[in-house]
Design an enzyme around this catalytic site. Structure first.
Site, mmCIF file in Angstrom:
data_model
loop_
_atom_site.group_PDB
_atom_site.id
_atom_site.type_symbol
_atom_site.label_atom_id
_atom_site.label_comp_id
_atom_site.label_asym_id
_atom_site.label_seq_id
_atom_site.Cartn_x
_atom_site.Cartn_y
_atom_site.Cartn_z
ATOM 1 N N LYS A 124 -11.291 2.671 7.224
ATOM 2 C CA LYS A 124 -12.193 1.526 7.061
ATOM 3 C C LYS A 124 -13.353 1.541 8.043
ATOM 4 C CE LYS A 124 -9.222 -1.800 4.754
ATOM 5 N NZ LYS A 124 -8.589 -3.112 4.798
ATOM 6 N N LYS A 139 -6.803 6.350 -4.211
ATOM 7 C CA LYS A 139 -6.119 5.081 -4.477
ATOM 8 C C LYS A 139 -7.022 4.126 -5.257
ATOM 9 C CE LYS A 139 -5.678 2.138 -1.159
ATOM 10 N NZ LYS A 139 -5.407 1.373 0.053
ATOM 11 N N LYS A 163 -10.235 -2.044 -4.128
ATOM 12 C CA LYS A 163 -11.255 -3.079 -4.327
ATOM 13 C C LYS A 163 -12.623 -2.584 -3.918
ATOM 14 C CE LYS A 163 -7.971 -6.589 -2.819
ATOM 15 N NZ LYS A 163 -7.547 -7.474 -1.751
HETATM 16 P P1 TYM Z 1 -4.293 -5.746 0.511
HETATM 17 O O1 TYM Z 1 -4.941 -7.065 0.361
HETATM 18 O O2 TYM Z 1 -5.153 -4.538 0.701
HETATM 19 O O3 TYM Z 1 -3.377 -5.441 -0.737
HETATM 20 C C1 TYM Z 1 -2.428 -6.396 -1.209
HETATM 21 C C2 TYM Z 1 -1.178 -5.668 -1.694
HETATM 22 O O4 TYM Z 1 -1.503 -4.763 -2.751
HETATM 23 C C3 TYM Z 1 -1.000 -3.470 -2.455
HETATM 24 N N1 TYM Z 1 -1.913 -2.456 -3.010
HETATM 25 C C4 TYM Z 1 -1.540 -1.477 -3.833
HETATM 26 N N2 TYM Z 1 -0.342 -1.151 -4.354
HETATM 27 C C5 TYM Z 1 -0.293 -0.077 -5.186
HETATM 28 N N3 TYM Z 1 -1.382 0.657 -5.515
HETATM 29 C C6 TYM Z 1 -2.605 0.364 -5.017
HETATM 30 N N4 TYM Z 1 -3.671 1.076 -5.367
HETATM 31 C C7 TYM Z 1 -2.722 -0.751 -4.133
HETATM 32 N N5 TYM Z 1 -3.764 -1.317 -3.475
HETATM 33 C C8 TYM Z 1 -3.245 -2.358 -2.785
HETATM 34 C C9 TYM Z 1 -0.944 -3.418 -0.940
HETATM 35 O O5 TYM Z 1 -0.033 -2.437 -0.494
HETATM 36 C C10 TYM Z 1 -0.510 -4.815 -0.598
HETATM 37 O O6 TYM Z 1 0.885 -4.943 -0.713
HETATM 38 N N6 TYM Z 1 -2.598 -5.736 5.172
HETATM 39 C C11 TYM Z 1 -2.342 -6.245 3.843
HETATM 40 C C12 TYM Z 1 -2.237 -7.736 3.753
HETATM 41 C C13 TYM Z 1 -1.289 -8.376 4.710
HETATM 42 C C14 TYM Z 1 0.115 -8.398 4.623
HETATM 43 C C15 TYM Z 1 0.555 -9.179 5.722
HETATM 44 C C16 TYM Z 1 1.021 -7.841 3.743
HETATM 45 C C17 TYM Z 1 -1.633 -9.101 5.807
HETATM 46 N N7 TYM Z 1 -0.520 -9.599 6.411
HETATM 47 C C18 TYM Z 1 1.911 -9.405 5.971
HETATM 48 C C19 TYM Z 1 2.368 -8.068 3.995
HETATM 49 C C20 TYM Z 1 2.816 -8.837 5.078
HETATM 50 C C21 TYM Z 1 -3.475 -5.805 2.947
HETATM 51 O O7 TYM Z 1 -4.563 -5.565 3.369
HETATM 52 O O8 TYM Z 1 -3.186 -5.797 1.645
#
Ligand code: TYM
Length: 339
Positions: free
Chosen positions: A118, A202, A205
């Site tokens: 990032k 991957k 977004k």
């Molecule tokens: P974020 O917002 O990027 O993504 C949310 C969830 O979607 C999953 N994900 C995917 N799974 C499969 N294939 C993909 N291409 C894909 N893109 C995204 C992510 O693995 C995630 O589960 N750091 C986290 C948010 C967060 C969080 C937490 C999660 C903050 N605090 C505490 C769990 C517990 C994040 O940026 O997810």
């Protein structure tokens, strides 16, 4: 043996719209887990400001926070049973994150691959928040002493860090087993959904091409068109899972089909064995439209009444705070703060 009560916590960032990877990698599993254990689902608005913050972004952030909450509900999270809330309304997350900033080591954060991706070439221009992002994530989980964290594969390293922080806190404060070591729950055939334009990247977004992803808000035509245009190779589909090796685009589409139809990858491969992509893509488009468009319709219905979403978030935050406050009080005592 851990004595912690089973509790699920997970979250998503309100940045841009959610996509099929978020749904299949995480949200779909959350809905199922509600029947297995108590859950808490957070919209991580404080994480969302680590890359883009300021006046111009204010309305977008508020709207995206409501949209993510609406997606949780539309996909099947029941806000009566499961608190849904935005992180900023539960100040204990930030409070614990500060203490964890003093527990986590720079060397641990230096290893985080997501920060490297990032921050890109100009690490020194990234916000400090982006760097300590995984520490706030550890606080999100541990402020409730949550034991299970359903996420996609890309969050695995962050969860390992959460476990390291929990372990070090327990050791440093001589409080064995105070925090549980949270378990990642990375399940299903689509834990890493790939871009529709490039099976080695991957689905994300932030990809410039909207054709790389299916957004949860896409209409039937957009979904069908994106699937029809998805990159493939010239061969027919294989008759065994092994035949997907070295064919990332075929593997990705098969995994998506398996996850959307709630069947195994083996069963999906058997169903389409020897077929051309054109027929398979039609079947996948029909399935994706059938599964996703009702979610989009429900999101639109919910978003027509933002006041109601705000009430859900406030009520969720009140319930979450009732759980977080006693943990935070114990933490402060362990640290030695007069509180
Ligand atoms: P974020 O917002 O990027 O993504 C949310 C969830 O979607 C999953 N994900 C995917 N799974 C499969 N294939 C993909 N291409 C894909 N893109 C995204 C992510 O693995 C995630 O589960 N750091 C986290 C948010 C967060 C969080 C937490 C999660 C903050 N605090 C505490 C769990 C517990 C994040 O940026 O997810």
């Amino acid at each position: 043996m851990s004595t912690h009560k089973q509790l699920v916590l997970s979250g998503m960032q309100p940045t841009n719209t959610l996509h099929l990877g978020n749904y299949l990698g995480a949200l779909k599993n959350w809905v199922r887990m509600q029947n297995e254990m108590p859950c808490l689902f957070c919209v991580v608005d404080m994480h969302a400001i680590t890359q883009d913050v300021g006046y111009g972004r204010r309305k977008e952030l508020t709207d995206a926070t409501r949209e993510v909450a609406a997606a949780y509900i539309a996909a099947g999270v029941d806000p009566e049973r499961t608190p849904i809330f935005n992180q900023a309304q539960v100040p204990e997350h930030a409070e614990l994150a500060w203490i964890f900033n003093c527990v986590a080591r720079l060397g641990w954060l230096d290893r985080m691959t997501q920060f490297k991706e990032k921050s890109g070439k100009h690490k020194e221009r990234a916000s400090v928040g982006l760097y300590t992002y995984p520490v706030l994530m550890a606080a999100d989980i541990l402020v409730y002493k949550a034991t299970h964290v359903p996420v996609g594969e890309d969050q695995k390293q962050h969860l390992e860090l959460s476990r390291d922080i929990a372990q070090k806190f327990n050791n440093d404060f001589q409080a064995p087993d105070f925090f549980p070591l949270p378990e990642p729950v990375i399940t299903g055939p689509a834990t890493r959904v790939m871009s529709l334009r490039d099976g080695t990247k991957k689905m994300s977004k932030s990809d410039e091409s909207d054709y790389s992803r299916i957004n949860l808000t896409d209409d039937a035509d957009a979904i069908a068109q994106k699937i029809r245009k998805a990159k493939t190779d010239p061969d027919p589909l294989p008759d065994a899972k092994k035949g997907l090796e070295g064919r990332p685009e075929a593997e990705n589409l098969i995994n998506i089909y398996a996850a959307l139809s709630d069947q195994s990858v083996d069963a999906t491969v058997a169903q389409f064995a020897g077929q051309q992509f054109s027929g398979f893509k039609n079947a996948l488009a029909d399935l994706a439209v059938a599964r996703l468009t009702p979610i989009a319709a429900e999101m639109r219905r919910l978003l027509a009444d933002p006041g109601e979403i705000d009430r859900v978030l406030k009520s969720g935050a009140d319930r979450a705070r009732a759980l977080a406050a006693p943990v935070m009080a114990e933490v402060k005592k362990l640290v030695g703060f007069i509180a």
